[in-house]
Design an enzyme around this catalytic site. Structure first.
Site, PDB file in Angstrom:
ATOM      1  N   HIS A   1       0.824  -0.864   0.197  1.00 39.63           N
ATOM      2  CA  HIS A   1       0.370   0.444   0.173  1.00 39.63           C
ATOM      3  C   HIS A   1       0.790   1.550  -0.034  1.00 39.63           C
ATOM      4  O   HIS A   1       0.361   1.785  -0.437  1.00 39.63           O
ATOM      5  CB  HIS A   1      -0.904  -0.240   1.335  1.00 39.63           C
ATOM      6  CG  HIS A   1      -2.202  -0.833   1.034  1.00 39.63           C
ATOM      7  ND1 HIS A   1      -3.128  -1.512   2.131  1.00 39.63           N
ATOM      8  CD2 HIS A   1      -2.528  -1.038   0.170  1.00 39.63           C
ATOM      9  CE1 HIS A   1      -3.547  -2.155   1.599  1.00 39.63           C
ATOM     10  NE2 HIS A   1      -3.880  -2.451  -0.088  1.00 39.63           N
TER      11      HIS A   1
ATOM     12  N   GLU B   1      -9.310 -19.153 -18.107  1.00 40.39           N
ATOM     13  CA  GLU B   1      -7.831 -19.879 -17.091  1.00 40.39           C
ATOM     14  C   GLU B   1      -7.547 -20.558 -16.903  1.00 40.39           C
ATOM     15  O   GLU B   1      -6.102 -20.381 -16.006  1.00 40.39           O
ATOM     16  CB  GLU B   1      -8.483 -18.530 -15.104  1.00 40.39           C
ATOM     17  CG  GLU B   1      -9.106 -17.237 -15.761  1.00 40.39           C
ATOM     18  CD  GLU B   1      -9.319 -17.187 -14.155  1.00 40.39           C
ATOM     19  OE1 GLU B   1      -8.718 -16.621 -13.497  1.00 40.39           O
ATOM     20  OE2 GLU B   1     -10.876 -17.232 -14.210  1.00 40.39           O
TER      21      GLU B   1
ATOM     22  N   ASP C   1      -4.038 -16.028 -13.902  1.00 43.42           N
ATOM     23  CA  ASP C   1      -4.277 -17.395 -13.711  1.00 43.42           C
ATOM     24  C   ASP C   1      -3.724 -18.537 -14.666  1.00 43.42           C
ATOM     25  O   ASP C   1      -3.478 -19.185 -14.874  1.00 43.42           O
ATOM     26  CB  ASP C   1      -6.476 -17.892 -13.505  1.00 43.42           C
ATOM     27  CG  ASP C   1      -6.048 -17.754 -11.479  1.00 43.42           C
ATOM     28  OD1 ASP C   1      -4.962 -18.036 -11.100  1.00 43.42           O
ATOM     29  OD2 ASP C   1      -7.943 -17.036 -11.950  1.00 43.42           O
TER      30      ASP C   1
ATOM     31  N   CYS D   1      -7.945  -9.499 -19.211  1.00 45.77           N
ATOM     32  CA  CYS D   1      -8.744  -8.970 -17.963  1.00 45.77           C
ATOM     33  C   CYS D   1      -7.701  -9.131 -17.130  1.00 45.77           C
ATOM     34  O   CYS D   1      -7.331  -8.490 -16.413  1.00 45.77           O
ATOM     35  CB  CYS D   1      -9.735  -9.209 -17.375  1.00 45.77           C
ATOM     36  SG  CYS D   1     -10.211 -11.256 -17.341  1.00 45.77           S
TER      37      CYS D   1
HETATM   38  C1  PEP Z   1      -6.821 -13.773 -13.690  1.00 45.87           C
HETATM   39  O1  PEP Z   1      -7.229 -15.047 -13.575  1.00 45.87           O
HETATM   40  O2  PEP Z   1      -6.163 -13.293 -14.742  1.00 45.87           O
HETATM   41  C2  PEP Z   1      -8.456 -12.538 -13.219  1.00 45.87           C
HETATM   42  C3  PEP Z   1      -8.450 -11.451 -14.176  1.00 45.87           C
HETATM   43  O3  PEP Z   1      -8.453 -13.100 -12.352  1.00 45.87           O
HETATM   44  P1  PEP Z   1      -8.037 -12.385 -10.878  1.00 45.87           P
HETATM   45  O4  PEP Z   1      -7.182 -11.927 -10.593  1.00 45.87           O
HETATM   46  O5  PEP Z   1      -9.132 -12.139  -9.396  1.00 45.87           O
HETATM   47  O6  PEP Z   1      -7.801 -14.329 -10.164  1.00 45.87           O
HETATM   48 MG    MG Z   2      -8.123 -15.481 -12.333  1.00 43.22          MG
END
Ligand code: PEP
Ligand code: MG
Length: 541
Positions: A167, A406, A430, A476
């Site tokens: 942080h 993922e 992931d 994402c």
């Molecule tokens: C990912 O796994 O790339 C993802 C966007 O989900 P999280 O980071 O929330 O596991």
């Molecule tokens: Mg994920």
């Protein structure tokens, strides 16, 4: 550079008068710290609304009834307020440090920070503000110190400890101060007054640089500042490649505050709402009504643009108090994401009803996390159909259904999934950990877990090919915000990048600087590369 002494306060030896007097002292100190944190929160919100949420977490910890009760109990047994508080905080800190999940483990640092603030109040020691000019070199900083750094005086921050997600680093950056973390304790041996140069984007630190290096770094810093300004100036315009392909640059959200920050950054809606933020840190799941209110508030903050609600993504690595789960040896390979949702049907069905209700009022995409087989998706879709029936207003007109990619198995089977979904969103965080068998957050294998490893690039390519021309492919995971990768992702066929709110303007700018169609050679080189560094080298040239 300067190195102020920032040391933890130890509980002073205190006279114990009465339990009532000591309890009152503790409560007063907590009240004072609450007021301080609220003011830090307001100051931070002026620069970066999303980062202000760090202080919401601090407020929750400060008022944690178990923590306060444990301290008061110690006072009742004759321990003075400062020591009672320090012991109770240490116990909670130790609990967080023992948690497996590295993200949750960082809560220990926040508990420590809040604990220190209260101790200072009790001991009558003023807040440890940082005073000095130049580059601040220090072991670690409390968020309360980082949030009030004076950007006019502090040119950069180097922390010997900390982590990229600490942080203190986030709050320093929110004030526009470059920060390098985990530089190692040797950095503390540098004498104050020595010239130190740092590059906050690469983590490069140069002690006593020659004039040529200094010149180079100054040039890079001013070019980066110019690029940042240009990006911010056109943040609210859409982003298309130089040859005219529109790329959506959406935001990843974990709170209503994030949605406001995303709107300020010019995000094209949200490509990922991590809905688990509504479920963590509480004894009971959120009600359907609470979920509806929160999702609508997020959509509202984004001016009614489409938001992508990912269904609950928790498991053994992020346990919930109201979901009893047996301990698992490998929680990342266990009952997690959609697997857990399908096992906890009431929780899942409640969430689906909330999402369907909201989808009757605003454009919603729903996305299932950690899907491995087509059967799982079909079962999830049956639950969604049941939720649509139960809400009783037919299928919401703008509802789109997608899955996260993922798990490598899902990436390889994209074509089989395509007939049952409207879109795919690749979770590279992931996908990278599962492809490289390198647990995310485990620093000893961090170098392996590179999302630009040719194996991950090959899977992303497979998803884009398997999705066909009519299914949007988004990314994402963190890779979406890596401007080095924008060219490659778009060339592979990715048409939406969903990133942290503050990364929206630079990613839009990166999109404007590339061409979508003239890059088959680049794709080929990356797919045939033998290592992540070769992919990077191909992209940087
Ligand atoms: C990912 O796994 O790339 C993802 C966007 O989900 P999280 O980071 O929330 O596991
Ligand atoms: Mg994920």
């Amino acid at each position: 550079m300067f190195t102020p002494a920032v040391v933890d306060v130890e509980p002073p030896d205190e006279h114990f008068d009465s339990a009532d007097a000591q309890s009152a002292r503790l409560r007063d100190a907590i009240d004072d710290v609450r007021a301080d944190i609220e003011s830090l929160r307001a100051t931070t919100a002026q620069h970066s609304p999303a980062d202000a949420a760090i202080f919401d977490a601090h407020l929750v910890m400060l008022d944690d009834p178990d923590l306060v009760a444990a301290a008061l109990e110690r006072i009742e047994s004759g321990v003075p307020a400062s020591r009672a508080w320090a012991e109770a905080v240490a116990a909670v800190e130790a609990e967080w440090r023992a948690v497996d999940d590295p993200y949750l483990r960082e809560r220990a640092v926040d508990v420590h920070a809040v604990g220190q603030q209260v101790l200072r109040k009790l001991a009558g020691i003023p807040d440890a503000t940082i005073d000095g000019t130049g580059i601040l070199v220090v072991d670690d900083l409390l968020p309360a110190q980082a949030a009030v750094l004076d950007a006019e005086k502090v040119a950069g921050v180097i922390l010997a400890g900390g982590s990229p997600t600490s942080h203190a680093a986030i709050l320093a950056r929110a004030r526009g101060i470059p920060a390098v973390v985990a530089a190692g304790s040797d950095i503390l041996a540098i004498e104050p007054g020595v010239t130190v140069a740092l590059d906050g984007s690469t983590g490069e630190i140069i002690v006593d640089p020659d004039s040529q290096t200094l010149e180079r770094l100054r040039g890079e810093a001013s070019r980066a500042a110019e690029r940042g300004e240009l990006a911010r100036a056109s943040a609210h315009e859409s982003a298309s490649t130089a040859d005219g392909t529109r790329i959506l640059v959406a935001a990843n959200l974990g709170s209503v505050e994030d949605a406001r920050a995303a709107a300020e950054s010019g995000a094209d809606g949200s490509g990922l709402v991590r809905t688990e933020f509504l479920y963590l840190d509480r004894a009971q799941p959120p009600s359907v009504d609470e979920q509806i209110d929160t999702y609508l508030a997020m959509a509202d903050a984004l001016g009614g643009q489409r938001i992508t609600l990912r269904t609950l993504d928790v498991g053994g690595d992020k346990p919930l108090p109201f979901v009893p789960q047996p301990a698992e040896e490998n929680p990342f390979l266990g009952l997690r994401g959609l697997r857990l949702a399908l096992a906890e049907k009431t929780l899942f069905d409640d969430q689906l009803r909330a999402i369907v209700t909201v989808a009757h009022q605003t454009p919603i995409s729903i996305m299932f996390p950690m899907v491995t087989t087509v059967d799982e998706l079909l079962t999830a879709r049956e639950h969604l159909d049941a939720a649509i029936t139960s809400v009783g207003r037919g299928e919401p007109a703008g509802l789109e259904v997608g899955i996260m990619i993922e798990v490598p198995a899902a990436a390889l089977k994209t074509a089989a999934f395509a007939r049952y979904v409207d879109f795919f969103s690749i979770g590279t965080n992931d996908l990278t950990q599962y492809t490289l068998a390198a647990e995310r957050g485990n620093t000893s294998v961090a170098a392996l877990a590179d999302p630009l490893d040719p194996a991950v690039v090959t899977l992303i390519n497979r998803v884009c090919r398997g999705a066909g021309p009519d299914r949007l492919v988004a990314v994402c995971g963190e890779l979406a915000a890596d401007e080095t990768a924008t060219d490659l992702l778009v060339a592979l066929g990715v048409r939406e990048l969903s990133v942290a709110p503050r990364a929206v303007p630079p990613v839009k700018q990166a999109v404007r600087g590339i061409e979508a169609t003239t890059n088959p050679r680049l794709v080929e080189r990356c797919l045939e590369a033998d290592a992540a560094h070769s992919v990077r080298a191909a992209l940087i040239k």
